[in-house]
Design a protein around this motif. Structure first.
Motif, PDB file in Angstrom:
ATOM      1  N   GLY A  22       0.803  -1.227   0.000  1.00  0.00           N
ATOM      2  CA  GLY A  22       0.000   0.000   0.000  1.00  0.00           C
ATOM      3  C   GLY A  22       0.831   1.271   0.000  1.00  0.00           C
ATOM      4  N   SER A  23       2.128   1.134  -0.147  1.00  0.00           N
ATOM      5  CA  SER A  23       2.998   2.326  -0.081  1.00  0.00           C
ATOM      6  C   SER A  23       2.891   3.162  -1.349  1.00  0.00           C
ATOM      7  N   LYS A  24       3.208   4.440  -1.198  1.00  0.00           N
ATOM      8  CA  LYS A  24       3.217   5.332  -2.367  1.00  0.00           C
ATOM      9  C   LYS A  24       4.231   4.877  -3.415  1.00  0.00           C
ATOM     10  N   ILE A  25       5.400   4.413  -2.954  1.00  0.00           N
ATOM     11  CA  ILE A  25       6.433   4.067  -3.932  1.00  0.00           C
ATOM     12  C   ILE A  25       5.998   2.876  -4.788  1.00  0.00           C
ATOM     13  N   PHE A  26       5.348   1.892  -4.174  1.00  0.00           N
ATOM     14  CA  PHE A  26       4.905   0.707  -4.934  1.00  0.00           C
ATOM     15  C   PHE A  26       3.818   1.119  -5.925  1.00  0.00           C
ATOM     16  N   GLU A  27       2.851   1.892  -5.444  1.00  0.00           N
ATOM     17  CA  GLU A  27       1.759   2.314  -6.324  1.00  0.00           C
ATOM     18  C   GLU A  27       2.280   3.194  -7.464  1.00  0.00           C
ATOM     19  N   SER A  28       3.239   4.072  -7.162  1.00  0.00           N
ATOM     20  CA  SER A  28       3.705   4.998  -8.210  1.00  0.00           C
ATOM     21  C   SER A  28       4.490   4.267  -9.294  1.00  0.00           C
ATOM     22  N   LEU A  29       5.149   3.170  -8.934  1.00  0.00           N
ATOM     23  CA  LEU A  29       5.916   2.430  -9.935  1.00  0.00           C
ATOM     24  C   LEU A  29       5.051   1.469 -10.744  1.00  0.00           C
ATOM     25  N   LEU A  30       3.928   1.033 -10.161  1.00  0.00           N
ATOM     26  CA  LEU A  30       3.101   0.047 -10.861  1.00  0.00           C
ATOM     27  C   LEU A  30       1.848   0.650 -11.494  1.00  0.00           C
ATOM     28  N   GLY A  31       1.337   1.736 -10.935  1.00  0.00           N
ATOM     29  CA  GLY A  31       0.244   2.450 -11.598  1.00  0.00           C
ATOM     30  C   GLY A  31      -1.156   2.004 -11.227  1.00  0.00           C
ATOM     31  N   THR A  32      -1.282   0.847 -10.574  1.00  0.00           N
ATOM     32  CA  THR A  32      -2.603   0.369 -10.162  1.00  0.00           C
ATOM     33  C   THR A  32      -2.818   0.631  -8.673  1.00  0.00           C
ATOM     34  N   LYS A  33      -4.005   0.311  -8.179  1.00  0.00           N
ATOM     35  CA  LYS A  33      -4.318   0.542  -6.760  1.00  0.00           C
ATOM     36  C   LYS A  33      -3.770  -0.649  -5.959  1.00  0.00           C
ATOM     37  N   THR A  34      -2.467  -0.632  -5.774  1.00  0.00           N
ATOM     38  CA  THR A  34      -1.781  -1.803  -5.219  1.00  0.00           C
ATOM     39  C   THR A  34      -2.173  -2.086  -3.771  1.00  0.00           C
ATOM     40  N   GLY A  35      -2.835  -1.134  -3.133  1.00  0.00           N
ATOM     41  CA  GLY A  35      -3.297  -1.360  -1.764  1.00  0.00           C
ATOM     42  C   GLY A  35      -4.534  -2.241  -1.698  1.00  0.00           C
ATOM     43  N   SER A  36      -5.141  -2.532  -2.840  1.00  0.00           N
ATOM     44  CA  SER A  36      -6.409  -3.260  -2.851  1.00  0.00           C
ATOM     45  C   SER A  36      -6.209  -4.771  -2.872  1.00  0.00           C
ATOM     46  N   LEU A  37      -6.724  -5.423  -1.830  1.00  0.00           N
ATOM     47  CA  LEU A  37      -6.657  -6.881  -1.694  1.00  0.00           C
ATOM     48  C   LEU A  37      -7.614  -7.279  -0.571  1.00  0.00           C
ATOM     49  N   LYS A  38      -7.771  -8.564  -0.329  1.00  0.00           N
ATOM     50  CA  LYS A  38      -8.510  -9.053   0.841  1.00  0.00           C
ATOM     51  C   LYS A  38      -7.493  -9.301   1.959  1.00  0.00           C
ATOM     52  N   TRP A  39      -7.939  -9.185   3.211  1.00  0.00           N
ATOM     53  CA  TRP A  39      -7.011  -9.472   4.304  1.00  0.00           C
ATOM     54  C   TRP A  39      -7.764  -9.929   5.552  1.00  0.00           C
ATOM     55  N   ARG A  40      -7.012 -10.518   6.466  1.00  0.00           N
ATOM     56  CA  ARG A  40      -7.576 -11.022   7.725  1.00  0.00           C
ATOM     57  C   ARG A  40      -6.387 -11.361   8.621  1.00  0.00           C
ATOM     58  N   ASP A  41      -6.311 -10.724   9.776  1.00  0.00           N
ATOM     59  CA  ASP A  41      -5.128 -10.946  10.635  1.00  0.00           C
ATOM     60  C   ASP A  41      -5.444 -11.854  11.817  1.00  0.00           C
ATOM     61  N   ASP A  42      -5.851 -13.076  11.461  1.00  0.00           N
ATOM     62  CA  ASP A  42      -6.227 -14.045  12.493  1.00  0.00           C
ATOM     63  C   ASP A  42      -5.094 -14.996  12.849  1.00  0.00           C
ATOM     64  N   GLY A  43      -3.961 -14.832  12.215  1.00  0.00           N
ATOM     65  CA  GLY A  43      -2.854 -15.727  12.546  1.00  0.00           C
ATOM     66  C   GLY A  43      -3.066 -17.131  12.016  1.00  0.00           C
ATOM     67  N   GLU A  44      -3.301 -17.246  10.720  1.00  0.00           N
ATOM     68  CA  GLU A  44      -3.561 -18.572  10.167  1.00  0.00           C
ATOM     69  C   GLU A  44      -2.357 -19.088   9.385  1.00  0.00           C
ATOM     70  N   LYS A  45      -2.420 -20.342   9.030  1.00  0.00           N
ATOM     71  CA  LYS A  45      -1.302 -20.961   8.318  1.00  0.00           C
ATOM     72  C   LYS A  45      -1.212 -20.450   6.872  1.00  0.00           C
ATOM     73  N   GLU A  46       0.021 -20.188   6.452  1.00  0.00           N
ATOM     74  CA  GLU A  46       0.281 -19.840   5.051  1.00  0.00           C
ATOM     75  C   GLU A  46       1.290 -20.839   4.494  1.00  0.00           C
ATOM     76  N   ARG A  47       1.015 -21.291   3.285  1.00  0.00           N
ATOM     77  CA  ARG A  47       1.988 -22.158   2.591  1.00  0.00           C
ATOM     78  C   ARG A  47       2.308 -21.468   1.258  1.00  0.00           C
ATOM     79  N   ILE A  48       3.569 -21.076   1.123  1.00  0.00           N
ATOM     80  CA  ILE A  48       3.995 -20.304  -0.059  1.00  0.00           C
ATOM     81  C   ILE A  48       4.621 -21.272  -1.054  1.00  0.00           C
ATOM     82  N   TRP A  49       3.908 -21.541  -2.136  1.00  0.00           N
ATOM     83  CA  TRP A  49       4.393 -22.494  -3.139  1.00  0.00           C
ATOM     84  C   TRP A  49       5.331 -21.823  -4.128  1.00  0.00           C
ATOM     85  N   VAL A  50       6.412 -22.522  -4.442  1.00  0.00           N
ATOM     86  CA  VAL A  50       7.335 -22.064  -5.487  1.00  0.00           C
ATOM     87  C   VAL A  50       6.721 -22.363  -6.848  1.00  0.00           C
ATOM     88  N   ILE A  51       6.652 -21.359  -7.693  1.00  0.00           N
ATOM     89  CA  ILE A  51       6.104 -21.541  -9.049  1.00  0.00           C
ATOM     90  C   ILE A  51       7.214 -21.639 -10.085  1.00  0.00           C
TER      91      ILE A  51
END
Lengths: 242, 242, 242, 242
Positions: free
Chosen positions: A105-134
């Motif tokens: 959501g930072s200004k620098i990220f948005e200014s370099l990419l041009g879209t509303k980079t702050g927009s996403l879904k979120w929930r801070d419940d402390g749940e498991k994340e598994r980050i898959w390598v693509i």
């Protein structure tokens, strides 16, 4: 080979306002990351934070930075526009930029990419994340297994309002049912930009060995390349007219 | 506007060998898909199956097909190489191709993409799949919500050995902990190619309204475009020498 | 099918300040383009110019626009930031945007792409340009031959400081020895963006039949798609915890 | 750091059949390239040619090769399919592949990309080529200026039937009026693939310092990366059912 000059920028507010966060990062998220990077030869690492003059990002610091790491959350709007513009110019000239977690959501990220980079879904419940390598052959994934598992994290879910990444290297699975493009590489001007999702301040994410490994790999990947010389503006023809 | 000519190709072996599959698709997967597409004006739909002469894909059929839908699984190796080559040539000339589920391992998919497209993780335990929309402005997602939920499916997990898609429009979440790039668009030659993951034969996937909607949207998206004329080979210079 | 609502925006200064330009475009570049688009069924075309209140881009106009065409050159800096921001928001919501020629230096183009899009080589000597089609199956190239030839044009040369296009459909050859990525497609948010290079004000570019054809094709390509519904922000988990 | 093991493969027919070609490349194109690469520390370079047993590409050679350079033209059809398949498998496992000039028509290039890569316009009149750098921050362009100029070359013109490159780094201008995507980077499986256009056998292209520099840069770029470990096939669920 000369050392790679890394600056770790942190908003550094949560750690001063919240005891729980302070207990995880007693010297701030920036120093947790700096402490890890310093264990390697070849990195010269300093830090900068929001409440320093010029947010710690004077011309001298920026011009002396090969790769800038960015963590922000509460206070995106307090970052001065003129400094954002200087960071953006440096990226386009070749400085690497690594944006972590809520830095989306930072200004620098948005200014370099041009879209509303702050927009996403979120929930801070402390749940498991598994980050898959693509992309298993990508240098940022060097030394990982098939996935990174994080026991408790804030969830970020699609749709994440970013331009399609030039390279998508990680996708996250969340216990609560969502997915997220968690490792996104971009080339902008002569610079390289890597967004890496994990990192909520209330969990010890920047003590996780694989998360730290990805950040170090990301720094190496984002390092400036001399490349070709470049000119622009009015030019004379290279060919004579027929 | 003339009708779009669609051919639904099915291996059509499971349905004849397995009573459970036959009970879900009494006339075959191809006819389930054809039955749905026929409910729209503007589609002219026929079917073709492996055990017909030339696998039902004579020159006449192929030349009269605007978009070919492909479902195969058990018998990829029985598909004749010369027919694969004809299908590939037609795609490069502009015919759309929609590859479903286990069609990822087909000769035609591998020959157009160049990687070992049959390589992925899998598990056919009938678990929940949630297919998240990544590109909400894409015509293939028209009329969907944020995601499609399928109560029981075969799992496919990354890493899926495909070239990075030109457009990645769906990512799946699986109950067992995996993710998958489930909607992948490619442009090859003058043709368009859409891979859509759902569709295991032992579940009623091709009766799911959103899955069918995506297939119909995919057909419209993959329809040939006249485009520009094209020449190749030895050519005379367009400019005189200085 | 309802009509596609197109707004042609022009800075409209050259035509009022320079007799030669006025002789080519007596009613302005915007009306030359509008005049062509009006010859087709299915387009409803209005114009807007810089010196109108709100640059002719009130909320009502923007909300009623499916595709916005943009031509600017001398006065990029006079375009109000708040209106640029409104246009950007509309593109991310799905409005198509076609940026012509020197519009590369406009605030709206730079804000959506993030790089210094005004940076390129140039020379306004009136030399030959040959615009080669790179993607013959793309709808924007519909009805063209292998290339478009323009006898006298301003040259734009690489390096053009843009993010790598999602689809590169034209590359220009110039008599003086340069090349340029002249047809660049981007997807940003729910919107589509097409940059098309030709169009210097001192030459009758917007009377050239193939240039006009590409603009009309571009409008059709950039038209909004309903797509999928989208939510963001804090969400409850879709799955129960184990 | 261990040495990078490079194998330069050449069809090696023109040099033996044509005196003019032999006068330019008395020891073959492969040895001209090898001779240059050998001037650097860090490369270990061998050669292989079509008429050797197994085309010089035994399992031992392939398994000991980090980056393979490929030049072919007259005799693409004589390359054994089983060896093409082995090379393709090695690329997908991580070996770099650099395809030069008329190698565009080779079986290995077509099998990895899936399109009719042999299709393009051409003319061997010995005209001027100017290869413009498009991505100035890319390591393959390291040390170049804005462009490379080659006084006499065979022309290759668009449309070149390739998938849109993952990174397009060079575009050529030709004296006769054509353009060409001359530097194309692809990622396939764990391997990287670089197509570089210059190199007709009747001109001393592989003695041109900038062409050689690009080849050396390309070898460094295409070098294998360890990356992440990878598994595939049937897997047990990582999560328990609810």
């Amino acid at each position: 080979m000369t050392n790679l000059k890394v600056t770790v920028w942190n908003e550094y507010r949560h750690e001063k306002q919240n005891e729980h966060v302070a207990s995880i990062y007693p010297e701030g998220i920036h120093n947790a990351i700096r402490g890890y990077l310093k264990t390697f030869d070849g990195f010269e690492v300093r830090t900068a934070v929001l409440d320093e003059p010029e947010h710690g990002l004077s011309d001298e610091v920026l011009n002396g930075t090969d790769v800038l790491i960015w963590w922000g959350h509460l206070a995106h709007s307090e970052v001065r526009d003129d400094i954002v513009e200087k960071v953006r110019a440096r990226v386009l000239e070749g400085m690497g930029l690594i944006v972590l977690h809520s830095g989306n959501g930072s200004k620098i990220f948005e200014s370099l990419l041009g879209t509303k980079t702050g927009s996403l879904k979120w929930r801070d419940d402390g749940e498991k994340e598994r980050i898959w390598v693509i992309e298993h052959g990508h240098p940022i994934t060097d030394g990982l297994g098939d996935y990174i598992e994080i026991p408790k994290e804030e969830m970020y879910g699609e749709r994440f309002d970013i331009p399609a990444p030039d390279e998508l290297i990680f996708i996250s699975w969340f216990e609560g049912g969502e997915v997220f493009r968690s490792g996104c590489c971009y080339r902008r001007g002569k610079g390289k930009l890597f967004y890496f999702r994990p990192g909520h301040e209330t969990f010890p994410i920047y003590h996780h060995p694989d998360v730290l490994k990805v950040i170090a790999n990301g720094v190496r990947w984002a390092a400036p390349v001399q490349g070709a010389s470049l000119s622009s503006g009015r030019v004379a023809p290279l060919e004579l007219r027929n």
